[in-house]
Design a protein around this motif. Sequence first.
Motif, PDB file in Angstrom:
ATOM      1  N   VAL A  19       0.845  -1.187   0.000  1.00 53.23           N
ATOM      2  CA  VAL A  19       0.000   0.000   0.000  1.00 53.23           C
ATOM      3  C   VAL A  19       0.884   1.243   0.000  1.00 53.23           C
ATOM      4  N   ALA A  20       0.574   2.196  -0.879  1.00 55.50           N
ATOM      5  CA  ALA A  20       1.349   3.431  -0.943  1.00 55.50           C
ATOM      6  C   ALA A  20       1.116   4.264   0.313  1.00 55.50           C
ATOM      7  N   ARG A  21       2.201   4.843   0.836  1.00 47.77           N
ATOM      8  CA  ARG A  21       2.117   5.730   1.986  1.00 47.77           C
ATOM      9  C   ARG A  21       2.923   6.983   1.688  1.00 47.77           C
ATOM     10  N   GLY A  22       2.695   8.045   2.478  1.00 51.34           N
ATOM     11  CA  GLY A  22       3.518   9.227   2.383  1.00 51.34           C
ATOM     12  C   GLY A  22       3.609   9.777   0.975  1.00 51.34           C
ATOM     13  N   GLN A  23       4.862   9.938   0.491  1.00 52.43           N
ATOM     14  CA  GLN A  23       5.092  10.520  -0.829  1.00 52.43           C
ATOM     15  C   GLN A  23       4.398   9.723  -1.924  1.00 52.43           C
ATOM     16  N   GLY A  24       4.333   8.402  -1.760  1.00 52.72           N
ATOM     17  CA  GLY A  24       3.693   7.570  -2.778  1.00 52.72           C
ATOM     18  C   GLY A  24       2.231   7.899  -2.965  1.00 52.72           C
ATOM     19  N   VAL A  25       1.497   8.037  -1.875  1.00 56.02           N
ATOM     20  CA  VAL A  25       0.068   8.334  -2.003  1.00 56.02           C
ATOM     21  C   VAL A  25      -0.149   9.785  -2.436  1.00 56.02           C
ATOM     22  N   LEU A  26       0.778  10.698  -2.065  1.00 59.33           N
ATOM     23  CA  LEU A  26       0.689  12.071  -2.546  1.00 59.33           C
ATOM     24  C   LEU A  26       0.925  12.126  -4.049  1.00 59.33           C
ATOM     25  N   ASP A  27       1.889  11.350  -4.527  1.00 57.64           N
ATOM     26  CA  ASP A  27       2.144  11.309  -5.981  1.00 57.64           C
ATOM     27  C   ASP A  27       0.904  10.841  -6.737  1.00 57.64           C
ATOM     28  N   ARG A  28       0.131   9.956  -6.135  1.00 61.06           N
ATOM     29  CA  ARG A  28      -1.102   9.506  -6.775  1.00 61.06           C
ATOM     30  C   ARG A  28      -2.124  10.642  -6.854  1.00 61.06           C
ATOM     31  N   ALA A  77     -19.493  25.337  17.605  1.00 61.29           N
ATOM     32  CA  ALA A  77     -19.555  25.091  16.159  1.00 61.29           C
ATOM     33  C   ALA A  77     -18.243  25.548  15.527  1.00 61.29           C
ATOM     34  N   ARG A  78     -17.178  24.818  15.849  1.00 60.10           N
ATOM     35  CA  ARG A  78     -15.842  25.188  15.399  1.00 60.10           C
ATOM     36  C   ARG A  78     -15.019  23.923  15.201  1.00 60.10           C
ATOM     37  N   ASN A  79     -14.117  23.971  14.250  1.00 57.09           N
ATOM     38  CA  ASN A  79     -13.239  22.832  13.989  1.00 57.09           C
ATOM     39  C   ASN A  79     -11.899  23.388  13.508  1.00 57.09           C
ATOM     40  N   GLN A  80     -10.817  22.970  14.135  1.00 57.90           N
ATOM     41  CA  GLN A  80      -9.494  23.463  13.773  1.00 57.90           C
ATOM     42  C   GLN A  80      -8.560  22.291  13.510  1.00 57.90           C
ATOM     43  N   VAL A  81      -7.871  22.334  12.386  1.00 56.01           N
ATOM     44  CA  VAL A  81      -6.884  21.300  12.061  1.00 56.01           C
ATOM     45  C   VAL A  81      -5.667  21.951  11.412  1.00 56.01           C
ATOM     46  N   TRP A  82      -4.501  21.371  11.667  1.00 56.06           N
ATOM     47  CA  TRP A  82      -3.324  21.644  10.865  1.00 56.06           C
ATOM     48  C   TRP A  82      -3.320  20.633   9.725  1.00 56.06           C
ATOM     49  N   MET A  83      -2.922  21.071   8.538  1.00 57.74           N
ATOM     50  CA  MET A  83      -2.837  20.137   7.421  1.00 57.74           C
ATOM     51  C   MET A  83      -1.684  20.513   6.496  1.00 57.74           C
ATOM     52  N   ARG A  84      -1.141  19.500   5.857  1.00 58.51           N
ATOM     53  CA  ARG A  84      -0.143  19.671   4.799  1.00 58.51           C
ATOM     54  C   ARG A  84      -0.102  18.371   4.009  1.00 58.51           C
ATOM     55  N   THR A  85       0.432  18.414   2.809  1.00 59.38           N
ATOM     56  CA  THR A  85       0.564  17.176   2.048  1.00 59.38           C
ATOM     57  C   THR A  85       1.573  16.262   2.738  1.00 59.38           C
ATOM     58  N   ASP A  86       1.361  14.962   2.608  1.00 56.43           N
ATOM     59  CA  ASP A  86       2.244  13.988   3.243  1.00 56.43           C
ATOM     60  C   ASP A  86       3.409  13.675   2.300  1.00 56.43           C
ATOM     61  N   GLY A  87       4.165  14.726   1.954  1.00 61.64           N
ATOM     62  CA  GLY A  87       5.270  14.626   1.014  1.00 61.64           C
ATOM     63  C   GLY A  87       5.477  15.972   0.352  1.00 61.64           C
ATOM     64  N   LYS A  88       6.413  16.052  -0.574  1.00 62.04           N
ATOM     65  CA  LYS A  88       6.746  17.310  -1.226  1.00 62.04           C
ATOM     66  C   LYS A  88       6.031  17.452  -2.572  1.00 62.04           C
ATOM     67  N   LEU A  89       5.709  18.706  -2.916  1.00 62.02           N
ATOM     68  CA  LEU A  89       5.097  19.035  -4.197  1.00 62.02           C
ATOM     69  C   LEU A  89       6.086  19.820  -5.062  1.00 62.02           C
TER      70      LEU A  89
END
Length: 293
Positions: A6-15, A183-195
Amino acid sequence: MTEDGVARGQGVLDRLVELLDLERIEDDIYRGVSPEHSSVRVFGGQVAGQALVAAGRTVPAERGVHSLHAYFIRGGDPSVPIVYEVDRIRDGRSFTTRRVVAVQHGKAIFALSASFQSVESGIDHAEGMPEVPDPETLPTHAERMTPDLRAKFGDWADRPRPIDVRYVSEPPWLSRETGPRDARNQVWMRTDGKLADDPLLHVCVLAYASDMTLLDAVLARHGVYWGTDKVMGASLDHAMWFHRPFRADEWILYDCASPSASGGRGLATGRFFTRDGTLVATVVQEGLLRVVG
């Protein structure tokens, strides 16, 4: 790939990047596909991101997208390709406007209007970022998934994810156990790899991610959540404004709130901040939300 294939990290981001790299089939006509393992309907962020790619392919690179407005018309079928038809509405001296219609089975499933602008200087101000913990101090999705939650959510619990999401506020699948909250939701997010260093790609990835946790702010107010309660939901419309440059492969805070819900619909707003506190984008979405029983 991991040992389980199963692809993880950069692999799944590349997809995900491959998913956004549409096939050109004619002038101003593009074709996109869905992931092999999809839900019953095409993910709204996917069709929004792909439509924005289609629009951007017809605009000079020096003009960046500054806003989009979209309607989700029908649920998309993930088993067949989506055709994106671009209409070149206007090419002005400073602004470019495009309209995109996504089509499946001969019918429109999604419509987007996007505006692009040449770089200009002018007045500049922005709201400040709320105080939140650093993303590295927060558990990953995998760390949140206890054996009980894995048993409850099945494949969803361990599905490979191209976006690393770290909840600042308590995740809705946990907070529902303690009842309604703000009624609030806070998350940090970023791609799991480089773009790659392509500004349009980063904007399209953020458009994709913007549909991931936004309506959670509506449900949190009522102590219900997808998959654990009888909630029927779908994105109805979506608007984004891009204020300043950013990279989607660096941490961005997604601060979401819900000012209102009525008539089987819920409204949510979101603000994206880079780690240094810069406001880079604003989102507004209304969704169909029916709670049964």
